[in-house]
Design an enzyme around this catalytic site. Structure first.
Site, PDB file in Angstrom:
ATOM      1  N   CYS A   2       0.844  -1.197   0.000  1.00  0.00           N
ATOM      2  CA  CYS A   2       0.000   0.000   0.000  1.00  0.00           C
ATOM      3  C   CYS A   2       0.877   1.244   0.000  1.00  0.00           C
ATOM      4  O   CYS A   2       1.920   1.290   0.634  1.00  0.00           O
ATOM      5  CB  CYS A   2      -0.943   0.084   1.189  1.00  0.00           C
ATOM      6  SG  CYS A   2      -2.041  -1.302   1.320  1.00  0.00           S
ATOM      7  N   TRP A  74      -2.963  -2.708  -1.620  1.00  0.00           N
ATOM      8  CA  TRP A  74      -2.695  -4.127  -1.873  1.00  0.00           C
ATOM      9  C   TRP A  74      -3.447  -4.845  -0.761  1.00  0.00           C
ATOM     10  O   TRP A  74      -3.097  -4.745   0.412  1.00  0.00           O
ATOM     11  CB  TRP A  74      -1.190  -4.403  -1.800  1.00  0.00           C
ATOM     12  CG  TRP A  74      -0.860  -5.819  -2.161  1.00  0.00           C
ATOM     13  CD1 TRP A  74      -0.653  -6.325  -3.413  1.00  0.00           C
ATOM     14  CD2 TRP A  74      -0.705  -6.914  -1.252  1.00  0.00           C
ATOM     15  NE1 TRP A  74      -0.384  -7.665  -3.333  1.00  0.00           N
ATOM     16  CE2 TRP A  74      -0.407  -8.055  -2.031  1.00  0.00           C
ATOM     17  CE3 TRP A  74      -0.795  -7.053   0.131  1.00  0.00           C
ATOM     18  CZ2 TRP A  74      -0.195  -9.311  -1.463  1.00  0.00           C
ATOM     19  CZ3 TRP A  74      -0.586  -8.295   0.694  1.00  0.00           C
ATOM     20  CH2 TRP A  74      -0.284  -9.408  -0.106  1.00  0.00           C
ATOM     21  N   ASN A  98      -1.093   1.741   5.679  1.00  0.00           N
ATOM     22  CA  ASN A  98      -0.293   0.657   5.121  1.00  0.00           C
ATOM     23  C   ASN A  98       0.135  -0.218   6.290  1.00  0.00           C
ATOM     24  O   ASN A  98       0.705   0.291   7.252  1.00  0.00           O
ATOM     25  CB  ASN A  98       0.944   1.227   4.404  1.00  0.00           C
ATOM     26  CG  ASN A  98       1.932   0.144   4.016  1.00  0.00           C
ATOM     27  OD1 ASN A  98       1.547  -1.003   3.776  1.00  0.00           O
ATOM     28  ND2 ASN A  98       3.206   0.496   3.957  1.00  0.00           N
ATOM     29  N   GLY A  99      -0.150  -1.520   6.219  1.00  0.00           N
ATOM     30  CA  GLY A  99       0.228  -2.422   7.308  1.00  0.00           C
ATOM     31  C   GLY A  99      -0.933  -3.329   7.665  1.00  0.00           C
ATOM     32  O   GLY A  99      -1.896  -3.452   6.904  1.00  0.00           O
ATOM     33  N   LYS A 482       9.942 -16.410 -12.243  1.00  0.00           N
ATOM     34  CA  LYS A 482       9.560 -15.413 -13.254  1.00  0.00           C
ATOM     35  C   LYS A 482       8.374 -15.927 -14.057  1.00  0.00           C
ATOM     36  O   LYS A 482       7.429 -15.193 -14.318  1.00  0.00           O
ATOM     37  CB  LYS A 482      10.720 -15.110 -14.228  1.00  0.00           C
ATOM     38  CG  LYS A 482      11.857 -14.307 -13.707  1.00  0.00           C
ATOM     39  CD  LYS A 482      11.557 -12.852 -13.460  1.00  0.00           C
ATOM     40  CE  LYS A 482      11.265 -12.610 -12.016  1.00  0.00           C
ATOM     41  NZ  LYS A 482      12.346 -12.160 -11.191  1.00  0.00           N
ATOM     42  N   GLU A 485       5.070 -15.968 -11.868  1.00  0.00           N
ATOM     43  CA  GLU A 485       4.494 -14.671 -11.467  1.00  0.00           C
ATOM     44  C   GLU A 485       3.984 -13.866 -12.658  1.00  0.00           C
ATOM     45  O   GLU A 485       3.066 -13.068 -12.521  1.00  0.00           O
ATOM     46  CB  GLU A 485       5.463 -13.849 -10.622  1.00  0.00           C
ATOM     47  CG  GLU A 485       6.587 -13.188 -11.350  1.00  0.00           C
ATOM     48  CD  GLU A 485       7.489 -12.365 -10.443  1.00  0.00           C
ATOM     49  OE1 GLU A 485       6.985 -11.569  -9.652  1.00  0.00           O
ATOM     50  OE2 GLU A 485       8.718 -12.526 -10.546  1.00  0.00           O
ATOM     51  N   HIS A 501      14.041 -38.243  -6.596  1.00  0.00           N
ATOM     52  CA  HIS A 501      13.578 -38.401  -5.206  1.00  0.00           C
ATOM     53  C   HIS A 501      12.122 -37.962  -5.048  1.00  0.00           C
ATOM     54  O   HIS A 501      11.676 -37.645  -3.960  1.00  0.00           O
ATOM     55  CB  HIS A 501      14.508 -37.640  -4.261  1.00  0.00           C
ATOM     56  CG  HIS A 501      15.910 -38.120  -4.347  1.00  0.00           C
ATOM     57  ND1 HIS A 501      16.297 -39.352  -3.877  1.00  0.00           N
ATOM     58  CD2 HIS A 501      17.016 -37.574  -4.908  1.00  0.00           C
ATOM     59  CE1 HIS A 501      17.587 -39.537  -4.128  1.00  0.00           C
ATOM     60  NE2 HIS A 501      18.040 -38.466  -4.759  1.00  0.00           N
ATOM     61  N   LYS A 601       5.201  -4.274  -6.112  1.00  0.00           N
ATOM     62  CA  LYS A 601       6.657  -4.161  -6.268  1.00  0.00           C
ATOM     63  C   LYS A 601       7.368  -4.134  -4.916  1.00  0.00           C
ATOM     64  O   LYS A 601       8.468  -4.654  -4.783  1.00  0.00           O
ATOM     65  CB  LYS A 601       6.960  -2.884  -7.061  1.00  0.00           C
ATOM     66  CG  LYS A 601       8.419  -2.668  -7.361  1.00  0.00           C
ATOM     67  CD  LYS A 601       8.897  -3.623  -8.421  1.00  0.00           C
ATOM     68  CE  LYS A 601      10.386  -3.492  -8.690  1.00  0.00           C
ATOM     69  NZ  LYS A 601      10.916  -4.784  -9.191  1.00  0.00           N
TER      70      LYS A 601
END
Ligand code: F6R
Length: 606
Positions: A2, A74, A98-99, A482, A485, A501, A601
């Site tokens: 955020c 987010w 944010n948090g 990569k 995502e 294995h 990000k």
């Protein structure tokens, strides 16, 4: 995650808030919102999705007010929709956060008991109602102090008040927050990046502190509500211009920028005339360090793993690596003669920061390998080795990965030299090879067309595997990360020797498997593992380096050859086709390459 922005000005703020939110989108892009105070009322506008949706909202276009707060989200508590978007407001108070508030359920129950009505599913809304409740009896400073005391968890907050239309309150615990100073206006931001277009004068809040931002001055308070003085820092550079140029996506641009990433790192750290490494002011003597622990998350963790192989190969140090979110909750035995290295592009990753904090509390040696030099991790580490790769916008780390592994390789070489673990001739040879690396990356970047076609097979498959041994194993993990995502394709990175294995059971007819088998010490062993998966029907994409010797194996589906260099440096080159594979897979699927779903990000929540 955020992003938070706050502006207290003598002119309308909504357009500037929108611009700052666009810069903050790397912190979250599930929803966005802003609130201003105008004509004695709080105006709040929120939209699901990107900031551009908020910008198009006609309410924002007509929004007035010279004081306001904004947010990109987010989602942690509650769906990513416009109701859960921030700000959250009561009649008197509006908050961006944010948090994570860990005791929000208990607080909500208490506040409902007091008659407060909740609109969203978020944890943040309890903060709004707590402040509103406390303001019934207390002034602003006391109500903030009291509210912060009741909150468990982490937060960076921006708060405006209908009845105090001349101030913004900022508060921090765990999540970073900065104050900026401008002409006739002052700002609040999640980080200096959000504020850089407006000012280069910054103050960072420490944990527990809060502040009152007026148009012409800012007051800072300790957790106990005592006024404190804080330093104003001048940021090193003015705002960096950063656009996509002729590229379709930042990621494509950032992949292509990698020769420069390496050149910058080399220019910064290598003394070519004396064949030496410039690491000035290293605060410790080489005999004070007998082991090294490298800590990071995601791609940065893969950099740590890569470095472990190099440190073990080149130095006599004991090397440990750790995922930050695991490190912070384990019973660590901190050692005075261990160097703890924190690897992070953003320098704001909550788990990595928390791991650093633990180390600091234990009084051990801390060093940051970061890209953002004004970040919390850089500021709070004893020693910083910047990556110098420039701003990375694409959520998937590309150039920062190569930047990180370059700096870690250079650190390994320097420690080896100091400790006399490496002979000067051998060291010189490695430095000479390093100098040639940018050119080799440039040549390897030319492999485009083949990868574009290959990516179709990955897109059609249920899942894929990425295999490597030794120096190539961390790169296999990074390649798989990569792909998943960006293309949302299941991809697993595995040590090639581990397949039998268990994971070999996954291999079925036509499954795409990437095998990293450069001509290094592990080559023959990896080729044997490759044959085992081919025998079970896998479609193998072999990535090796150019050589006069042909690859002796039948039924390889496709082969990509990167340039050749010494064994240490091959991982840099092997990374390139894997980044491109992920990029083209996502491009063909039409996904949002620079902002993949569910990600951000900068991961500022644990
Ligand atoms: C993946 C990626 C993430 C980050 C991780 C740590 O492409 O970018 O896995 O590497 O979130 O971020 P930083 O390096 O900012 O600490």
């Amino acid at each position: 995650m955020c992003g938070i922005i706050g502006i207290n000005s003598n002119k309308p703020v909504s357009a500037t808030i929108i611009n700052s939110l666009k810069k903050l989108e790397y912190r979250g892009y599930d929803s966005a919102g802003m609130a201003t105070i105008n004509n004695g009322l709080i105006n709040e506008v929120k939209s699901e999705g990107r900031v551009e949706n908020l910008e198009k909202n006609s309410l924002v276009q007509n929004m007035e007010g010279t004081i306001g707060i904004g947010h990109v989200r987010w989602a942690t508590h509650g769906l990513p929709n416009s109701i859960n978007a921030h700000p959250h407001s009561s009649q008197n108070v509006s908050v961006v956060h944010n948090g994570i508030i860990e005791n929000s359920t208990i607080l909500k129950k208490f506040l409902i008991g007091k008659g407060h009505k909740f609109k969203s599913q978020t944890d943040t809304e309890v903060i709004v109602h707590l402040i509103t409740e406390n303001l019934k009896t207390d002034n602003i400073v006391d109500s903030i102090k009291k509210t912060l005391k009741s909150l468990h968890g982490s937060f960076a907050l921006g708060i405006i008040f209908k009845d105090q239309p001349d101030l913004i309150v900022g508060a921090r615990r765990g999540s970073p927050l900065a104050v900026g100073y401008g002409p006739n206006e002052n700002y609040l931001g999640s980080d200096s990046y959000a504020l850089k277009s407006m000012t280069n004068k910054i103050t960072y809040l420490n944990d527990g502190e809060f502040c009152i931002i007026k148009r012409d001055h800012v007051e800072f308070f300790s957790e106990e509500g005592t006024k404190i003085n804080k330093k104003v820092l001048k940021l090193s550079s003015t705002e960096e211009k950063y656009d996509k140029g002729d590229y379709k996506h930042f990621m494509a641009k950032e992949i292509e920028e990698q020769p420069n990433t390496i050149k910058n790192g080399i220019n910064e750290y290598l003394d070519m005339s004396n064949k030496d490494i410039n690491i000035y002011n290293f605060p410790w003597k080489s005999n004070e360090i007998t082991s090294i622990t490298l800590i990071g998350c995601g791609t940065a963790y893969h950099s740590c793993l890569m470095a472990k192989y190099w440190f073990e190969e080149i130095t006599s140090l004991d090397v440990n690596i750790d995922i930050a979110s695991e490190f912070r909750y384990r019973k660590n035995r901190f050692k005075k003669d261990t160097l703890y290295v924190f690897v992070s592009q953003s320098g704001e990753t909550a788990d990595t920061y928390a791991a650093l904090d633990l180390c600091k509390q234990s009084g051990v040696k801390t060093c940051a390998v970061v890209n953002v030099v004004e970040s919390s991790i850089a500021r709070d580490s004893e020693f910083v080795l910047p990556i110098h790769c420039g701003t990375e916008i694409g959520v998937a780390s590309t150039k920062a990965f190569l930047g990180q592994i370059l700096i870690l390789y250079i650190l390994a070489l320097k420690l080896a030299l100091w400790r006399k673990d490496i002979e000067k001739n051998n060291f010189n040879k490695k430095i000479d090879d390093l100098k040639k690396l940018p050119k080799l990356i440039e040549q390897t970047l030319l492999i485009d067309n083949k990868i574009q076609t290959i990516s179709n097979t990955f897109n059609e498959a249920k899942g894929s595997m990425f295999l490597g041994r030794g120096f190539s194993y961390p790169i296999a993990l990074e390649g798989a990360l990569k792909l998943k995502e960006l293309s949302y394709i299941h991809a697993e990175g595995y040590p090639a020797g581990e397949m039998k294995h268990g994971p070999l059971a996954l291999i079925e007819e036509g499954m795409p498997v990437v095998v990293l088998a450069p001509r290094d010490n592990y080559y023959k062993k990896t080729i044997s593992n490759m044959q085992e998966v081919i025998a079970r029907g896998a479609k193998v994409l072999l990535i090796t380096n150019k050589s006069k010797d042909e690859v002796i194996s039948e039924n390889i589906w496709e082969t990509i050859e990167v340039e050749s260099t010494n064994e240490d440096l091959l991982p840099f080159l092997l990374t390139i086709p894997l980044q491109k594979l992920a990029y083209y897979s996502a491009l063909k699927k039409g996904y949002d390459i620079d902002k993949p779903r569910n990600l951000a990000k900068s991961v500022t929540v644990e």
